[in-house]
Design a protein around this motif. Sequence first.
Motif, PDB file in Angstrom:
ATOM      1  N   PRO A 176       1.007  -1.159   0.001  1.00  0.00           N
ATOM      2  CA  PRO A 176      -0.332   0.063  -0.172  1.00  0.00           C
ATOM      3  C   PRO A 176       0.862   0.748  -0.048  1.00  0.00           C
ATOM      4  O   PRO A 176       0.373   2.110  -0.286  1.00  0.00           O
ATOM      5  N   GLU A 177       1.921   0.875   0.368  1.00  0.00           N
ATOM      6  CA  GLU A 177       3.028   2.378   0.690  1.00  0.00           C
ATOM      7  C   GLU A 177       3.308   3.119  -0.615  1.00  0.00           C
ATOM      8  O   GLU A 177       4.074   4.002  -1.406  1.00  0.00           O
ATOM      9  N   LEU A 178       3.318   2.346  -2.430  1.00  0.00           N
ATOM     10  CA  LEU A 178       3.691   1.924  -2.782  1.00  0.00           C
ATOM     11  C   LEU A 178       3.090   3.576  -3.970  1.00  0.00           C
ATOM     12  O   LEU A 178       2.179   2.455  -4.629  1.00  0.00           O
ATOM     13  N   ALA A 179       3.363   4.433  -4.448  1.00  0.00           N
ATOM     14  CA  ALA A 179       2.522   5.650  -5.241  1.00  0.00           C
ATOM     15  C   ALA A 179       2.214   5.272  -6.732  1.00  0.00           C
ATOM     16  O   ALA A 179       1.279   4.619  -6.866  1.00  0.00           O
ATOM     17  N   ASP A 180       2.947   4.662  -6.774  1.00  0.00           N
ATOM     18  CA  ASP A 180       2.929   3.979  -8.058  1.00  0.00           C
ATOM     19  C   ASP A 180       2.019   3.211  -8.396  1.00  0.00           C
ATOM     20  O   ASP A 180       0.947   3.321  -9.717  1.00  0.00           O
ATOM     21  N   LEU A 181       1.166   2.493  -7.510  1.00  0.00           N
ATOM     22  CA  LEU A 181       0.022   1.410  -7.611  1.00  0.00           C
ATOM     23  C   LEU A 181      -1.345   2.227  -7.981  1.00  0.00           C
ATOM     24  O   LEU A 181      -1.952   2.268  -7.922  1.00  0.00           O
ATOM     25  N   HIS A 182      -0.612   3.354  -6.663  1.00  0.00           N
ATOM     26  CA  HIS A 182      -2.565   4.172  -7.054  1.00  0.00           C
ATOM     27  C   HIS A 182      -2.611   5.073  -7.984  1.00  0.00           C
ATOM     28  O   HIS A 182      -3.422   4.960  -8.578  1.00  0.00           O
ATOM     29  N   VAL A 183      -1.659   4.921  -8.378  1.00  0.00           N
ATOM     30  CA  VAL A 183      -1.192   6.165  -9.345  1.00  0.00           C
ATOM     31  C   VAL A 183      -2.097   5.022 -11.082  1.00  0.00           C
ATOM     32  O   VAL A 183      -2.887   5.637 -12.005  1.00  0.00           O
ATOM     33  N   ASN A 184      -1.753   3.021 -10.985  1.00  0.00           N
ATOM     34  CA  ASN A 184      -2.109   2.637 -12.024  1.00  0.00           C
ATOM     35  C   ASN A 184      -3.302   2.216 -11.962  1.00  0.00           C
ATOM     36  O   ASN A 184      -4.440   2.253 -12.575  1.00  0.00           O
ATOM     37  N   HIS A 185      -4.094   2.382 -10.945  1.00  0.00           N
ATOM     38  CA  HIS A 185      -5.201   2.519 -10.141  1.00  0.00           C
ATOM     39  C   HIS A 185      -6.327   3.219 -10.157  1.00  0.00           C
ATOM     40  O   HIS A 185      -7.180   2.985 -10.738  1.00  0.00           O
ATOM     41  N   ALA A 220     -12.846   3.194 -16.035  1.00  0.00           N
ATOM     42  CA  ALA A 220     -14.397   2.338 -15.923  1.00  0.00           C
ATOM     43  C   ALA A 220     -14.891   3.701 -15.784  1.00  0.00           C
ATOM     44  O   ALA A 220     -16.307   3.395 -16.034  1.00  0.00           O
ATOM     45  N   ARG A 221     -14.709   4.760 -15.941  1.00  0.00           N
ATOM     46  CA  ARG A 221     -15.536   6.621 -16.339  1.00  0.00           C
ATOM     47  C   ARG A 221     -16.058   6.237 -14.641  1.00  0.00           C
ATOM     48  O   ARG A 221     -17.233   6.801 -14.311  1.00  0.00           O
ATOM     49  N   ARG A 222     -15.278   5.966 -13.789  1.00  0.00           N
ATOM     50  CA  ARG A 222     -15.411   5.911 -12.274  1.00  0.00           C
ATOM     51  C   ARG A 222     -14.693   7.039 -11.807  1.00  0.00           C
ATOM     52  O   ARG A 222     -13.526   7.105 -11.489  1.00  0.00           O
ATOM     53  N   PHE A 223     -15.246   8.686 -12.870  1.00  0.00           N
ATOM     54  CA  PHE A 223     -14.302   9.652 -12.428  1.00  0.00           C
ATOM     55  C   PHE A 223     -13.916   9.809 -10.703  1.00  0.00           C
ATOM     56  O   PHE A 223     -12.748  10.160  -9.965  1.00  0.00           O
ATOM     57  N   ASP A 224     -14.890   9.931 -10.089  1.00  0.00           N
ATOM     58  CA  ASP A 224     -14.870   9.854  -9.201  1.00  0.00           C
ATOM     59  C   ASP A 224     -13.737   9.479  -7.901  1.00  0.00           C
ATOM     60  O   ASP A 224     -13.046  10.179  -6.968  1.00  0.00           O
ATOM     61  N   ASP A 225     -13.830   7.967  -8.225  1.00  0.00           N
ATOM     62  CA  ASP A 225     -12.615   7.478  -7.858  1.00  0.00           C
ATOM     63  C   ASP A 225     -11.493   7.275  -8.063  1.00  0.00           C
ATOM     64  O   ASP A 225     -10.539   6.678  -7.164  1.00  0.00           O
ATOM     65  N   ALA A 226     -11.272   7.844  -8.995  1.00  0.00           N
ATOM     66  CA  ALA A 226     -10.263   8.349 -10.011  1.00  0.00           C
ATOM     67  C   ALA A 226      -9.665   9.547  -9.048  1.00  0.00           C
ATOM     68  O   ALA A 226      -8.102   8.573  -8.582  1.00  0.00           O
ATOM     69  N   VAL A 227     -10.687  10.016  -8.933  1.00  0.00           N
ATOM     70  CA  VAL A 227      -9.525  11.076  -8.128  1.00  0.00           C
ATOM     71  C   VAL A 227      -9.030  11.099  -6.881  1.00  0.00           C
ATOM     72  O   VAL A 227      -8.636  11.170  -6.365  1.00  0.00           O
ATOM     73  N   ALA A 228      -9.741   9.710  -5.458  1.00  0.00           N
ATOM     74  CA  ALA A 228      -9.680   9.644  -4.800  1.00  0.00           C
ATOM     75  C   ALA A 228      -8.698   8.933  -4.893  1.00  0.00           C
ATOM     76  O   ALA A 228      -7.301   8.975  -3.737  1.00  0.00           O
ATOM     77  N   ALA A 229      -8.261   7.897  -5.687  1.00  0.00           N
ATOM     78  CA  ALA A 229      -7.004   7.261  -6.419  1.00  0.00           C
ATOM     79  C   ALA A 229      -5.551   7.764  -5.955  1.00  0.00           C
ATOM     80  O   ALA A 229      -4.819   7.947  -5.491  1.00  0.00           O
ATOM     81  N   PHE A 230      -5.394   8.406  -6.670  1.00  0.00           N
ATOM     82  CA  PHE A 230      -4.501   9.931  -6.967  1.00  0.00           C
ATOM     83  C   PHE A 230      -4.774  10.761  -5.751  1.00  0.00           C
ATOM     84  O   PHE A 230      -3.534  11.138  -5.411  1.00  0.00           O
ATOM     85  N   ASP A 231      -5.603  11.088  -5.451  1.00  0.00           N
ATOM     86  CA  ASP A 231      -5.202  11.900  -4.255  1.00  0.00           C
ATOM     87  C   ASP A 231      -4.551  10.970  -3.279  1.00  0.00           C
ATOM     88  O   ASP A 231      -3.615  10.937  -2.179  1.00  0.00           O
ATOM     89  N   GLN A 232      -4.634   9.559  -3.431  1.00  0.00           N
ATOM     90  CA  GLN A 232      -3.992   8.990  -2.194  1.00  0.00           C
ATOM     91  C   GLN A 232      -2.163   8.541  -2.725  1.00  0.00           C
ATOM     92  O   GLN A 232      -1.463   8.706  -1.989  1.00  0.00           O
ATOM     93  N   SER A 256       1.173  11.711 -10.663  1.00  0.00           N
ATOM     94  CA  SER A 256       0.178  11.428  -9.697  1.00  0.00           C
ATOM     95  C   SER A 256      -1.161  13.095 -10.261  1.00  0.00           C
ATOM     96  O   SER A 256      -1.726  12.794 -10.407  1.00  0.00           O
ATOM     97  N   TYR A 257      -0.247  14.421  -9.908  1.00  0.00           N
ATOM     98  CA  TYR A 257      -1.097  15.178 -10.528  1.00  0.00           C
ATOM     99  C   TYR A 257      -1.309  15.119 -11.784  1.00  0.00           C
ATOM    100  O   TYR A 257      -2.702  16.010 -11.786  1.00  0.00           O
ATOM    101  N   ALA A 258      -0.955  14.791 -12.962  1.00  0.00           N
ATOM    102  CA  ALA A 258      -1.039  14.423 -13.591  1.00  0.00           C
ATOM    103  C   ALA A 258      -2.324  14.028 -14.191  1.00  0.00           C
ATOM    104  O   ALA A 258      -3.779  13.876 -14.643  1.00  0.00           O
ATOM    105  N   GLY A 259      -2.612  12.131 -13.204  1.00  0.00           N
ATOM    106  CA  GLY A 259      -4.105  11.680 -13.971  1.00  0.00           C
ATOM    107  C   GLY A 259      -4.431  12.211 -12.666  1.00  0.00           C
ATOM    108  O   GLY A 259      -6.158  12.233 -13.209  1.00  0.00           O
ATOM    109  N   HIS A 260      -4.750  12.527 -11.717  1.00  0.00           N
ATOM    110  CA  HIS A 260      -5.265  13.924 -11.117  1.00  0.00           C
ATOM    111  C   HIS A 260      -6.234  14.715 -11.916  1.00  0.00           C
ATOM    112  O   HIS A 260      -7.113  14.891 -11.849  1.00  0.00           O
ATOM    113  N   GLY A 261      -5.086  15.329 -12.018  1.00  0.00           N
ATOM    114  CA  GLY A 261      -6.117  16.480 -13.650  1.00  0.00           C
ATOM    115  C   GLY A 261      -7.219  16.008 -14.880  1.00  0.00           C
ATOM    116  O   GLY A 261      -7.610  16.506 -15.021  1.00  0.00           O
TER     117      GLY A 261
END
Length: 803
Positions: A231-240, A247-259, A270-275
């Motif tokens: 869980p400590e690997l940021a890149d895994l959250h980016v890929n998630h 999957a067009r789950r954009f709110d969940d995607a924002v939360a994943a990039f926040d993590q 991470s900020y790029a994916g968030h944007g």
Amino acid sequence: MLGVLLHQQEDDLGALDLLKTAIRINPANPVGYLDIGNVFKSLRNLEMALASYDAAIALRPDYAAAFNNRGNTLLDMRRIEDAIDSYARAIAISPGFLEPRNGLARAWKDLGNLDLALSEYDHIIEIRPDLAQAHYDRANTLQSLGRNDEAITAYDRAISIQPALAEAYNNRGNAFLTLGRIDAAIASYDRAIEYKPDYAEAYNNRGSALLRAGRVTEAIATFQQAIRYRPELADLHVNHGNALHAARRFDDAVAAFDQAIALNPDSAISYAGHGNALIALQQWDAAIISFDYALAIDPGFAEVHAARGNAFMAQKKLDDAISCFRTAIEHKPDFAQAHNNLGNALLERKELDAALASYDHAIALRPDIAEAHANRGNVLLKRKRLQEAVAAYDEAIARKADFAEAYNNRGLAQLERGNIDGAITSYDQALAIRPGYTEVQINRGNAMLECLRLDEAIASYDLAASTPSQYFEEANYNKALVLLLQGNYQDGLPLFEWRWKNKMYSPRVLRFTQPIWFGGEPLQGKAIYLHNEQGLGDLIQFSRYIKLVKGLGATVYLETPPPLLGLLKDLDGVDRFVAAGDPVPDFDFQCSVLTLPLAFGTTVDKVPPPTKLQIDPCTKERWASRLGPSTRKRIGLVWSGSTAHTNDRNRSIPLSQLLPYLPQDHDYICLQKELRDADKDTLQQSAKQIAFFGDEIADFGDTAALCDLMDIIVSVDTSVAHLAATLGKPTWILLPYRPDWRWLLHTADSIWYPTVQLYRQGPERAWPSILSEIHDDLSSLQWTTCQKALGITPYPTFRGNAP
């Protein structure tokens, strides 16, 4: 010996004390210096480790292990050339010693010399062919060299020796994925996980492969497994986050990039994916903030500059978008997508040549980008370079077979070229890909209308209107045109009011807040503001209703375009004329003149007669003097209208095509104020004399006077035809195969004008056949003139019209 044991037990400080004591007891023992060097290296005191190995070598110059460990230390110190030398000394002393060869391979890798690294692994395997690690390291090197097929063979060899080598399965999966063998990659990752169930990296790679395969739900679950173990690997959250975005789950995607950002605030990706997720949520300003954070970390991140440009594009901030795309290109000149997006922004700003150059640049860099070919087609379509546009859409479709938008736009270009069957085929292909594509249903209906397959046109418009969308109003409006063309005014006129929702027309009525009069409200004692909305001919045609409005007791204000003011100034029923753009008096109701047929319940059997227009006697006398006397028939000609007209390509005729069909012995007068460049050249070079007055025709008062001096007016469907017919002059109107709704179908006369004869194109959609009719009918005028001169009564003639 005890010190070595403590070192093995990771008690390095205790081991150091004992080994120092041992050296004090026996300072000539090279093994002691080797052991203490190993402890210093473990403690990351590399300088002391290096000094210890040097001491061991000074005592024993052929000490291969000391040279090897010295090489490892130098490698950690990034003194790579010295490390290579040390490894080479170890190998020279003991050619069968594998560790320095392995170290030497690592050193060559660090220098970027993968071929020499590969050579060392080959030496190791030659000595120990059953060493799985050597085959594994060799495979990794081959993969780094891009020799993936050979790498897979090497991984297979490592696995055959050590079947539980999970890392080999994982990296083999990466090689398969690079080669596009996605199923094989997933199977390899599965084997890695089988042998190492908590292997987060293998789960991550498996998720990436599933995402590429379009198996988005499985990819999300796989990335979640990876996160469970690391869980400590940021890149895994980016890929998630990327999978959730897919999957067009954009709110969940924002939360994943926040993590991911919480774990690694310095990660630009991470900020790029968030944007990008925020763009999908249409949170443009928030997206730009995320992109700004990414660029603060990595100012040269070209993809982020481009994404930031996309956010500005969505807000129609074109200058900012163009600046972003150009910055992206500065950082990455071969960034084809940025060139494409720059083209989109320039196209939006109507800089067509610059947009086309951007698309060409994108295609030169990456010919496989279907969107760039399609966008190029869009520019060519706007430029009326229709054949090139069709070819561009073909290129797009060749690269993306399910590109519904390209099929649709190809249909538009084909329709404008007159290839109606091709357009219908393109629309059908678009709908096969995307059955609910409302815009295409409308375009398909338009194509069916063009070839007068009216029931099919209505069916397409009904399908388009059956689903709420931005095209609902357009579908109903277009259906109205079909119904009106069929003569079904009862159903067509109410639907015709949907035109006000069309962006072409709505600004002309929405500037007023007063209610629209549809015929139901009493007008006694009320003021009504009548205005035009489309061409000048419409105001002339529907001015017949103004007297009826006045008869209901209303005060009538008529907004009048300046070219018609002089002609209409004595129009019966108007209390006050308002020049377009002048202040508007207070009024109770508004109504477009094109709504008046609905307000008065018009049907094909119930049409008011044309209004009576008054021609200024002085103007007529001036033009009579200008024309001079003539003993021949005067034929007024109008062969083209405004190029801005949506159907001008079908309604106007080049003068060069008309001239051969004009018989001699008539006087021909051009009633057009303006000529196209090609027609000017034709007129100058023609042996037939056609009088052209150009700017001498100041307004429609002049045109009316000229029309009244003609014996017959021959015109395409323009405002002059309406003017001549309203004046009661014999008016021959040349119509395209699909005429405007007011001319109906299959008739040679008009319900709107008793003096009109209609000449209709046939299904071949060409002018020669009806121009031949015009020629024959004009020639019969010559014969009739001769007959009259001789006192002979001619036989009646009858003419037919192509349906």
